[in-house]
Enzyme design. Structure first.
Site, PDB file in Angstrom:
ATOM      1  N   HIS A 231      -2.629   4.712 -10.130  1.00 49.57           N
ATOM      2  CA  HIS A 231      -2.109   4.516  -8.779  1.00 49.57           C
ATOM      3  C   HIS A 231      -1.604   3.067  -8.702  1.00 49.57           C
ATOM      4  O   HIS A 231      -0.524   2.828  -8.189  1.00 49.57           O
ATOM      5  CB  HIS A 231      -3.180   4.826  -7.738  1.00 49.57           C
ATOM      6  CG  HIS A 231      -2.643   4.911  -6.357  1.00 49.57           C
ATOM      7  ND1 HIS A 231      -1.604   5.740  -6.019  1.00 49.57           N
ATOM      8  CD2 HIS A 231      -2.972   4.248  -5.216  1.00 49.57           C
ATOM      9  CE1 HIS A 231      -1.315   5.593  -4.734  1.00 49.57           C
ATOM     10  NE2 HIS A 231      -2.124   4.693  -4.218  1.00 49.57           N
TER      11      HIS A 231
ATOM     12  N   PHE B 174      -4.421   6.160   1.459  1.00 50.84           N
ATOM     13  CA  PHE B 174      -5.044   5.756   2.716  1.00 50.84           C
ATOM     14  C   PHE B 174      -5.614   7.024   3.359  1.00 50.84           C
ATOM     15  O   PHE B 174      -5.013   8.090   3.276  1.00 50.84           O
ATOM     16  CB  PHE B 174      -4.011   5.137   3.661  1.00 50.84           C
ATOM     17  CG  PHE B 174      -3.807   3.659   3.472  1.00 50.84           C
ATOM     18  CD1 PHE B 174      -4.519   2.947   2.524  1.00 50.84           C
ATOM     19  CD2 PHE B 174      -2.892   2.975   4.260  1.00 50.84           C
ATOM     20  CE1 PHE B 174      -4.326   1.574   2.364  1.00 50.84           C
ATOM     21  CE2 PHE B 174      -2.693   1.612   4.100  1.00 50.84           C
ATOM     22  CZ  PHE B 174      -3.408   0.918   3.157  1.00 50.84           C
TER      23      PHE B 174
ATOM     24  N   GLU C  11      -9.831   1.198  -8.879  1.00 49.80           N
ATOM     25  CA  GLU C  11      -9.310   2.195  -9.810  1.00 49.80           C
ATOM     26  C   GLU C  11      -9.833   1.943 -11.227  1.00 49.80           C
ATOM     27  O   GLU C  11     -10.235   2.875 -11.931  1.00 49.80           O
ATOM     28  CB  GLU C  11      -7.779   2.183  -9.791  1.00 49.80           C
ATOM     29  CG  GLU C  11      -7.174   3.279 -10.669  1.00 49.80           C
ATOM     30  CD  GLU C  11      -5.676   3.482 -10.418  1.00 49.80           C
ATOM     31  OE1 GLU C  11      -5.041   2.600  -9.787  1.00 49.80           O
ATOM     32  OE2 GLU C  11      -5.152   4.521 -10.847  1.00 49.80           O
TER      33      GLU C  11
ATOM     34  N   LYS D 231       4.648   1.312 -10.707  1.00 55.49           N
ATOM     35  CA  LYS D 231       5.036   0.769  -9.391  1.00 55.49           C
ATOM     36  C   LYS D 231       5.580  -0.647  -9.535  1.00 55.49           C
ATOM     37  O   LYS D 231       6.339  -1.119  -8.692  1.00 55.49           O
ATOM     38  CB  LYS D 231       3.840   0.762  -8.435  1.00 55.49           C
ATOM     39  CG  LYS D 231       3.468   2.143  -7.910  1.00 55.49           C
ATOM     40  CD  LYS D 231       2.399   2.062  -6.840  1.00 55.49           C
ATOM     41  CE  LYS D 231       2.050   3.441  -6.291  1.00 55.49           C
ATOM     42  NZ  LYS D 231       1.246   4.263  -7.201  1.00 55.49           N
TER      43      LYS D 231
ATOM     44  N   CYS E 166      -0.083   8.180   0.528  1.00 57.09           N
ATOM     45  CA  CYS E 166       0.343   7.803  -0.823  1.00 57.09           C
ATOM     46  C   CYS E 166      -0.008   8.837  -1.876  1.00 57.09           C
ATOM     47  O   CYS E 166       0.339   8.672  -3.046  1.00 57.09           O
ATOM     48  CB  CYS E 166      -0.294   6.466  -1.203  1.00 57.09           C
ATOM     49  SG  CYS E 166      -0.119   5.252   0.098  1.00 57.09           S
TER      50      CYS E 166
ATOM     51  N   HIS F 292       6.339   1.139  -4.643  1.00 52.41           N
ATOM     52  CA  HIS F 292       5.455   2.213  -4.171  1.00 52.41           C
ATOM     53  C   HIS F 292       6.258   3.148  -3.276  1.00 52.41           C
ATOM     54  O   HIS F 292       6.601   2.790  -2.156  1.00 52.41           O
ATOM     55  CB  HIS F 292       4.280   1.584  -3.419  1.00 52.41           C
ATOM     56  CG  HIS F 292       3.178   2.541  -3.092  1.00 52.41           C
ATOM     57  ND1 HIS F 292       3.355   3.915  -3.038  1.00 52.41           N
ATOM     58  CD2 HIS F 292       1.865   2.328  -2.811  1.00 52.41           C
ATOM     59  CE1 HIS F 292       2.197   4.484  -2.718  1.00 52.41           C
ATOM     60  NE2 HIS F 292       1.288   3.549  -2.590  1.00 52.41           N
TER      61      HIS F 292
END
Lengths: 88, 402
Positions: free
Chosen positions: B294, B390, B305, B326, B162, B331
């Site tokens: 994010h 990830f 975050e 998003k 990502c 995403h």
């Protein structure tokens, strides 16, 4: 039959926790067994494959899921419910 | 060290097939997420996504190109065309040797893999199309962009799940800054909305079945999108000498690794990337007006975050704005940072902050100004774009108004 669901669920959990099945108690929690979030989704996958059921569980809202994971006993009861439902 | 500016932008995503339409959707707080239309969707438990609608490859490419290009490459070429046209650059002469292309993608030609696995495993065919390999390879999009625009300098593909496109844009930035190249085409793309792509994500149990609601207490997971975001990064003096329109300056970049868990995010890893980008750009935290988060809409990311931002900015965290687009385009995995950079440029150039839509309930663990549901007018001079992947790989870009 209920006994066998219990034994199979305990075997799955024991494998994830790298413990002997005899060390997995009914009042054990995932936390006390050292199973983290990844171990949990792997356990759920193993349960789904083993019992041919679909477990309703979203890792983002574990409390809202119909699948109770608060203890080993709760997980076994939830799996027994799903197996019953599948048999109709 | 050379300064680096952005002189072109292009995109295609669930909101629109170009930058103008995407920014309009950001201003309106429009949602591009809806029911998925794909083969075997009835066998999926997750049936929503930010899918590119009304995509007609034949309107943009000839038959030979379509045969060679997976959907992620097609999206990339379309967005690259838009970005390079806006920049006004021509790479046919000497500049072609001083220009390259670095793109991010996580899955590459996943749709091609999916279709061909289906053909051999499910349908029992013993033969696949001869060009499957060059179509599915992760660097296919970067290669096709290099061929289409004569980019003969450093070119490659970055894969950090990502964070792929933020890592890619960071590489492009550092190459120009160091004097290695004059111009870089950069950004990222993804097209993972196929049966196998979604089936794999279902297994993680982090996907929402109804909506992406970042930072909202009732958020219940991420929603996948697809598309591309492509930019032209150019050495500042080069851009100024030719009188190019400058969209923003890339002021700093940092990347860190959590070296912790393969899926669970780390507050420290994220915070180190954010503060590292500020340090690289020689900025004080107080100068940052907006952060494109994010903000995946998962329980774990959003609270981590917010904690990282609070940790880095202290009291200023309560003054800055942070939104997750998003909620609108989904995403885009390896392409997500690139599409989200458009919201950063909009904030700097137009003074409009894109909202976090779908916001319904306050979460004390995400107690920042997340610009809920409606875009906001605000003058900002410095913005950040976060990406936390990830695998614990984090990449943060800092942009400044020129």
């Amino acid at each position: 039959m209920a006994e066998s669901v219990k034994d199979r669920v305990i075997a799955i959990i024991a494998e994830q926790a790298v413990l002997e099945p005899s060390d997995v108690k009914m009042d054990s929690t995932l936390e006390t067994l050292g199973i983290d979030s990844l171990g949990l989704v792997e356990s759920i996958f193993a349960i789904e494959e083993s019992f041919d059921v679909t477990v309703p569980f979203n890792a983002n809202e574990p409390d809202k899921s119909d699948f109770d994971i608060s203890s080993v006993a709760a997980i076994i009861a939830a799996v027994e419910g799903l197996v019953q439902a599948r048999k109709g | 060290m050379a300064r680096v500016v952005i002189t072109g932008a292009g995109t295609i995503n669930a909101l629109a097939h170009d930058v103008a339409g995407t920014l309009e959707a950001f201003r309106e707080g429009r949602c591009g997420i809806g029911p998925l239309e794909l083969r075997d969707v009835e066998r999926l438990s997750i049936r929503i996504g930010g899918q590119v609608r009304d995509w007609d490859p034949e309107a943009h490419f000839n038959r030979q190109q379509i045969v060679l290009c997976d959907r992620f490459t097609q999206f990339t070429l379309l967005a690259a065309r838009e970005a390079i046209t806006q920049s006004g650059l021509d790479f046919d002469g000497k500049l072609g040797y001083e220009a390259g292309v670095v793109l991010g993608t996580a899955g590459g030609g996943l749709t091609t893999s999916d279709e061909n696995y289906r053909a051999v495993y499910e349908e029992g065919k013993n033969r696949v199309h001869p060009l499957v390999v060059p179509k599915l390879m992760n660097n296919a999009a970067a290669s096709h962009v290099s061929m289409a625009f004569n980019l003969k300098g450093p070119s490659f593909t970055v894969a950090t799940a990502c964070a792929s496109s933020n890592h890619a844009m960071g590489q492009a930035y550092m190459m120009i800054r160091s004097g290695m190249t004059k111009v870089m085409v950069t950004g990222g793309s993804e097209s993972m909305l196929c049966f196998g792509g979604i089936k794999a994500w279902e297994g993680l149990r982090v996907m929402s079945r109804d909506a992406c609601r970042p930072f909202s207490a009732n958020r219940n997971g991420m929603v996948q999108g697809e598309g591309a975001g492509i930019f032209v990064f150019e050495e500042y003096e080069h851009a100024r000498a030719r009188g190019a329109e400058i969209l923003a300056e890339v002021a700093g970049f940092a990347m860190t690794s959590d070296a912790g868990d393969i899926v669970m995010p780390s507050m420290q890893g994220a915070a180190r990337a954010i503060s590292g980008a500020l340090r690289d750009a020689r900025l004080n935290g107080e100068e940052v007006g907006y952060i494109n988060a994010h903000g995946t809409g998962t329980a774990a990311n959003d609270k981590t975050e917010c904690a990282a931002v609070a940790d880095v900015f202290g009291h200023h965290a309560d003054k800055l704005m942070m939104s997750s687009t998003k909620s609108m385009h989904g995403h885009l995995i390896g392409g997500t940072g690139a599409v989200e950079l458009l919201a950063c440029i909009m904030a700097l150039r137009e003074g409009v902050i894109a909202p976090t839509i779908g916001y319904e309930e306050f979460d004390p663990e995400c107690a920042l100004d997340v610009v809920p549901n409606e875009a906001r007018d605000a003058k900002v001079d410095v913005v950040l774009s976060n990406a936390f992947a990830f695998g614990g790989m984090n990449a943060v870009l800092a942009l400044r108004r020129v």
